[in-house]
Design an enzyme around this catalytic site. Sequence first.
Site, PDB file in Angstrom:
ATOM      1  N   ASN A 125       0.713  -1.145  -0.081  1.00 49.42           N
ATOM      2  CA  ASN A 125      -0.114  -0.040  -0.137  1.00 49.42           C
ATOM      3  C   ASN A 125       1.034   1.140   0.061  1.00 49.42           C
ATOM      4  OD1 ASN A 125      -2.347  -1.748   0.414  1.00 49.42           O
ATOM      5  ND2 ASN A 125      -1.549  -1.877   2.695  1.00 49.42           N
ATOM      6  N   GLU A 129       8.694  -4.806  -0.771  1.00 44.81           N
ATOM      7  CA  GLU A 129       7.514  -3.696  -0.660  1.00 44.81           C
ATOM      8  C   GLU A 129       8.100  -2.379  -0.991  1.00 44.81           C
ATOM      9  OE1 GLU A 129       5.041  -5.352  -0.783  1.00 44.81           O
ATOM     10  OE2 GLU A 129       5.896  -7.268  -0.190  1.00 44.81           O
ATOM     11  N   HIS A 184       7.993  -1.672  -4.592  1.00 42.84           N
ATOM     12  CA  HIS A 184       6.773  -1.318  -5.100  1.00 42.84           C
ATOM     13  C   HIS A 184       6.552   0.040  -5.334  1.00 42.84           C
ATOM     14  CE1 HIS A 184       5.142  -5.649  -6.317  1.00 42.84           C
ATOM     15  NE2 HIS A 184       5.347  -5.833  -4.856  1.00 42.84           N
TER      16      HIS A 184
END
Length: 864
Positions: free
Chosen positions: A282, A313, A316
Amino acid sequence: MPGSNLTRIDAAQRAALLHVDSYDVTIDLTDGAGGAGAGTFNSRTQARFSCRQPEADTFIDIVAAGINSATLNGEPVDVSGYQPEHGLRLSGLAERNELIIDADCHYMNTGEGLHRFVDPIDDEVYLFSQSETRDAHRIYASFDQPDLKASVTYHVTAPAHWSVISNSPVAELVEAGTASVAGAGEAGKTAKTWHFEPTPRIPTYITAIVAGPYHCVRDEHAGLPLGIYCRQSLAQYLDPDDIFEVTKQGLDFFNAKFEYPYPFAKYDQLFVPEFNAGAMENAGCVTFTENLLFRSKVTALRYESRANTILHEMAHMWFGNLVTMRWWDDLWLNESFAEWAGHWVCVNATRYKEGWTSFCTQRKAWGYRQDQLSSTHPIAADAPDVETVEVNFDGITYAKGASVLKQLVAYVGEDAFLAALRPYFKAHAFDNASLADLLRALETASGRDLSQWSQLWLQTPSVNTLRPEFSVEDGVYTQFAVRQEAPEEFPTLRPHRIGVGLYDHAPDGALKRRARIEVDIAAAPTTELLELVGQKQPAVLLLNDDDLSYTKIRLDASSTETLVRHIDRLDDSLARALCWSAAWDANRDAELATRDYLRLALGGLPGEQSMGVVQVQLAFVLRAIDIYADPEWATTGAAALSDAAWAAAGRTEPGSDLQLVWVRTAASAARTVEQLGIARGLLSGNVTLDGLAIDTDLRWHLLHCLLAEGAADETDVVEETQRDRSDEGARQAATGRALIPTPEAKAAAWKIITEPSELPAQTVLSVLQGFGQPRHHKVLAPYTERYHEAASKAWQDRTSETAHSIAILLYPTWEPTRQTAQLTDDYLAAHPELPPALRRLMAEGRDGVLRAVAARECDRNAAR
């Protein structure tokens, strides 16, 4: 409660019609059935979007308990026919539109949508969202597909003693009156509203809300606010210094290499309960499984794995969040890049310098396994709908894709590779891109035509095998070639750039590399290597030295014999990892008997010092004994491994990581009364080992090993649960009960797995992990023929994550026979209406059974 699927065709039609500007989302976490969201929460979405064809119709996605009201451009929308699986139909769109939907949405306990958890330690409520692949519309009404990016502004009302975290910083925090919050105590009688800053344009699947009385540690780096969160009862296990160190190293590295600064306003990392994956990227609000907070002693490999997850992460934020694929066909543009980049930065910017060794032993093994199933697919996979996408979060998309990218970096050069990424990020920032966009950037930067490379490596499936073929006279190679093989059903041969390593015995006994020759292997059955002719035959010949290419390798007979006696003397951890990987592949391919694989392990692993190699290979050996060994010999093999592991544990440094790994292996392989007695003694304290701490996680491991062999029972589970009253303790107890090899225990576990209930998905997963033990095949026999109907029913009744887990983990691997495989073939033939994703998972289970049949026959023949 099933969700809603989306086809690529419908998504493309909607994307051609709409441009979404923004979502303004108001969520009340103090409202809903039962107070504090025991059942539902109120969600109000104001969506602003334009339509390229006024008067057209479309739909907006929302899965809700009910829609209270909806207006489009001030006019009411008929919600009487609303069905969650089809979203809400919208008619007569204008050029510019404002849609307002007020709904009551479900809290989830499956790890999808907005997950609700009550901590058994203090009864506090914790929430977190998980929206990938397509679950944002369980939280707010949205056009839930990756190419309809928009700015999102959250307004969240919650108990005043909570923290609320989202993608953006808090713009304003205001008092919001009182709230009825079960279990929140006096502090929960007041509420606040968190108003967040608007996000940049991002896809719905990376929007996030995390809420609850989370413990927080804050820092900053180069002006960027950093935060680490976990629930209060786990704060004692949080090690923020280590996490912040890796985080800062990663940010510095990526910012410098990509020449595009981190694209969001903050960087929070949150460890959340009952998470159904490793982590989720996220934007600015990364969520992680709590398994990465260590309650007990773990090895350095676990810390390295955590660092890699953190950096994966983080990657990303550029690969996926800044630049997003248009549709899930290009999922690899997210996951393969993040997988590669995580290891790349680990090796170059952190203390984990052997990151590519770990990648070779763990991640590539996953890729090779997945790529040899009948369901193998190209890295750039066809994804006709979201259900298909969800089974493509696999070893091909992650590990094979990263391996191929590693090859590409070597092929075009790292400088050219980065020279392509930098304008790619700038050209597509906060927008979408495709494989073609990336290839154009790479071709421009490198000057190479990558069309054939893309076709052979990204758009065709399966893995090749390389074997050495040579002649020797007077100890010297007189002819040398590499044979390349491909499976009959996927016959693509590919070009490979590999290193060929020649290793000899040094005076000190080590196996040292005498020479390394880098060569090109043609996309042909045989490639002659004149560079090797005239070379003295080494003690060990290693194809693909330094792990440059994605390919299985085979060792010649002479090298194999040397390694059986001396593999631990190879002086390079990556070379050892490659040799171990070759042995594991050969075992799985029924070319190396399990008893011979065990002989190699018992000869080499006790002297191995690389934690990654030891830990991974011991896990593979244990699996081989369970799955690939002749059942008549498996108990003997396991007992031999257990004896060797107890001995190795006694020789290693007290309190070391190696000691812990050997003890856990010894207990896992324990079969005799004496071996199980040692495990029982460690658990009770009657047996001690200098330096070994019998902490919470090790206690559960020892108990599970005893339960699986019928050497412990329900009384022991109850006693251990009283020691560990946490939610993790309850899940470990659920696994333990399912491990008990009695008809009654298996029947109880089957009921939990197959009958829908209010149990959290992670509890069901824990039971699944204990149920289907191969050595319990006699007591599990009644369930072999019940699997297919149970998996089909779960696909209809359960949400995606739980249905996938049941389809995979309940497959009757405990009965690896051709008859079991035939049951699947017959069921699939009789039920052509089954969803393609479920058919794929069942077929993968059949593939695994047939592989085990061949491997067991190989092991049985080796004994003759």
